[in-house]
Enzyme design. Structure first.
Site: not given
Ligand code: ARG
Length: 467
Positions: A156, A277, A283, A290
């Site tokens: 969970h 970025s 970043k 992804e």
């Protein structure tokens, strides 16, 4: 010259003509088409349709086409060829003259495309198996490097019980072993030869189908000409296998992304596989992960597209089947491009083993083990669960771990708690008592790592043998 213009009185609408062509994508099948054509040519010679000289000239022509294609990609820049079959005929006639037109004797593009696609799928199974074996090897190496280090395992998405990092990594190996198995299985069914099936009812020439199948390394000729020319099950199986593999890669990517966030901090993204970025200078993003997750969506889409394209088709060949090519190529190329990158990522990412170990030590993940302690004292599990729950409650109130409670406090909850409780709920012991096959006890995990490596060795060798 077109392959079929005789009965037509009018030219095709140019837009339609261009629109129905497949050469732009089926040029990928050129090598398969040339191999299958050579096998057909040999059967034509055996059937007395080609003389020995004609066969030699056809084979020579086919070889030259291959050489030209390898030498320059512009060779495939053909705006007239309807498909790869037409392209080869055109080129062959250009090279050896009208004998080239004899090659199409007793065959149909319907059996050719079925054969080419089987050869493509078979090669795809081999290449992808090989790339997958490399990834599995990288994961086994990482598992071995992680040694005895522990981490939290989650249900969970909440910390549940401690586990060895190696045990967690081996969970992915199991998924990939199943994928490798499915690829092997899929290859078996793809590996039969439609040549000699004609347009749909079998060749009108006495072609030796065994000879053609052998020539191409197929295990046998297909059994029914109607099925052989209309079946794309092997494409669907292959792409579904790939979609499951892509799904596993996607789950892996998702977990690596989570674990690489500041919130978890278990994994450091490798710079070589990340990007920055344009706006926020601080970043670093896990693009490989992804995109792996994103591309899996498209591969799953390919599998769906294939099922829907074929589900309403009557026997035998229908041109809809041309639409099965692009999802196949896309899925195979996507997975094949992904695997080595994922392997590279896996080999260069850094795991914060210290942080993982530390995270495994706190948060009451030894509560299940604590209940087991009481069970071993003869307390029924349901009662033990309640009592340990109370101990957790007390520890939460006192902001300490279970072992931070005094024996007196524990005994107030249940008289079965004794001094040896404290060593029982230590991380090392908690791990060690999961001592069943497939469990996370360090000795079991050591065995599992060795077993995975052993299982992998023949997989690697087999993949290399096919290459
Ligand atoms: N390009 C076609 C395909 O991919 C080849 C078979 C064409 N057959 C036909 N009867 N038009 O399916």
């Amino acid at each position: 010259m077109k392959m079929w213009s005789g009965r037509f009185r009018q030219p095709l609408d140019p837009a339609f003509e261009n629109w129905q062509r497949s050469f732009e994508f089926d040029c990928r099948l050129l090598e398969c088409e040339l191999d299958a054509s050579a096998a057909h040519a040999r059967a034509l010679k055996a059937a007395g349709v080609l003389s020995a000289e004609e066969l030699a000239s056809v084979l020579e022509g086919l070889e030259q086409i291959e050489e030209r294609a390898m030498a320059s990609p512009e060779f495939l820049d053909d705006q007239e060829a309807e498909d790869v079959h037409h392209f080869v005929e055109k080129q062959l006639v250009g090279l050896i003259g009208d004998t080239g037109y004899k090659l199409h004797s007793g065959r149909s593009r319907n059996e050719q495309i079925a054969t080419d696609l089987r050869l493509y799928v078979r090669a795809g199974c081999d290449e992808i198996s090989e790339a997958l074996a490399e990834l599995m090897l990288a994961i086994v190496d990482r598992a071995e490097q992680a040694g005895q280090v522990a981490m939290p395992a989650y249900t969970h998405m909440r910390r549940a019980e401690p586990v060895l990092v190696a045990h967690w990594l081996l969970a992915y190996i199991e998924m990939f072993f199943r994928d490798a198995d499915r690829l092997r299985d899929c290859r078996k069914r793809a590996n039969v030869c439609p040549l000699g099936s004609g347009a749909l009812t079998g060749s009108t020439l006495p072609l030796d189908r065994e000879l053609m199948a052998n020539e191409l390394g197929f295990s046998a000729p297909t059994a029914n000409s109607i099925d052989a020319t209309s079946d794309r099950d092997f494409v669907i199986e292959f792409v579904n296998t790939l979609s499951l593999l892509a799904l596993h890669l996607s789950r892996w990517a998702e977990e690596m992304l989570l674990f690489s966030t500041q919130e978890y901090g278990f994994v450091h993204l490798p710079e070589a596989y990340s990007t920055g970025s344009s706006a926020m200078p601080q970043k670093m993003n896990g693009d490989l992960l992804e995109l792996t997750r994103g591309k899996a969506g498209r591969v799953i889409g390919n599998a769906t597209a294939l099922l829907i394209t074929t589900k309403g088709l009557p026997l035998a060949y229908n041109k809809d089947l041309q639409e099965t090519q692009e999802p196949l190529f896309h899925a195979a190329e996507t997975v094949l491009s992904l695997l080595p990158l994922v392997t590279g990522w896996m080999r260069s990412a850094e795991f914060d083993l210290e942080g993982m170990q530390k995270a495994a030590e706190t948060g009451y993940m030894n509560a299940f083990a604590a209940a087991t302690y009481l069970v071993r004292q003869g307390v029924p599990f349901r009662i033990a669960h309640e009592q340990v729950g109370k101990a957790v409650r007390l520890a939460l109130d006192k902001s300490c771990e279970l072992h931070g409670l005094s024996l007196e406090e524990l005994k107030n909850i249940d008289s079965h708690f004794n001094d040896d409780f404290y060593s029982f709920v230590k991380l090392d012991n908690v791990l060690a008592i999961h001592d069943v096959p497939g469990g996370t006890a360090p000795a079991r995990v050591r065995e599992a790592v060795a077993a995975a490596r052993k299982r992998l060795t023949p997989a690697c060798e087999e993949a290399h043998a096919h290459a």
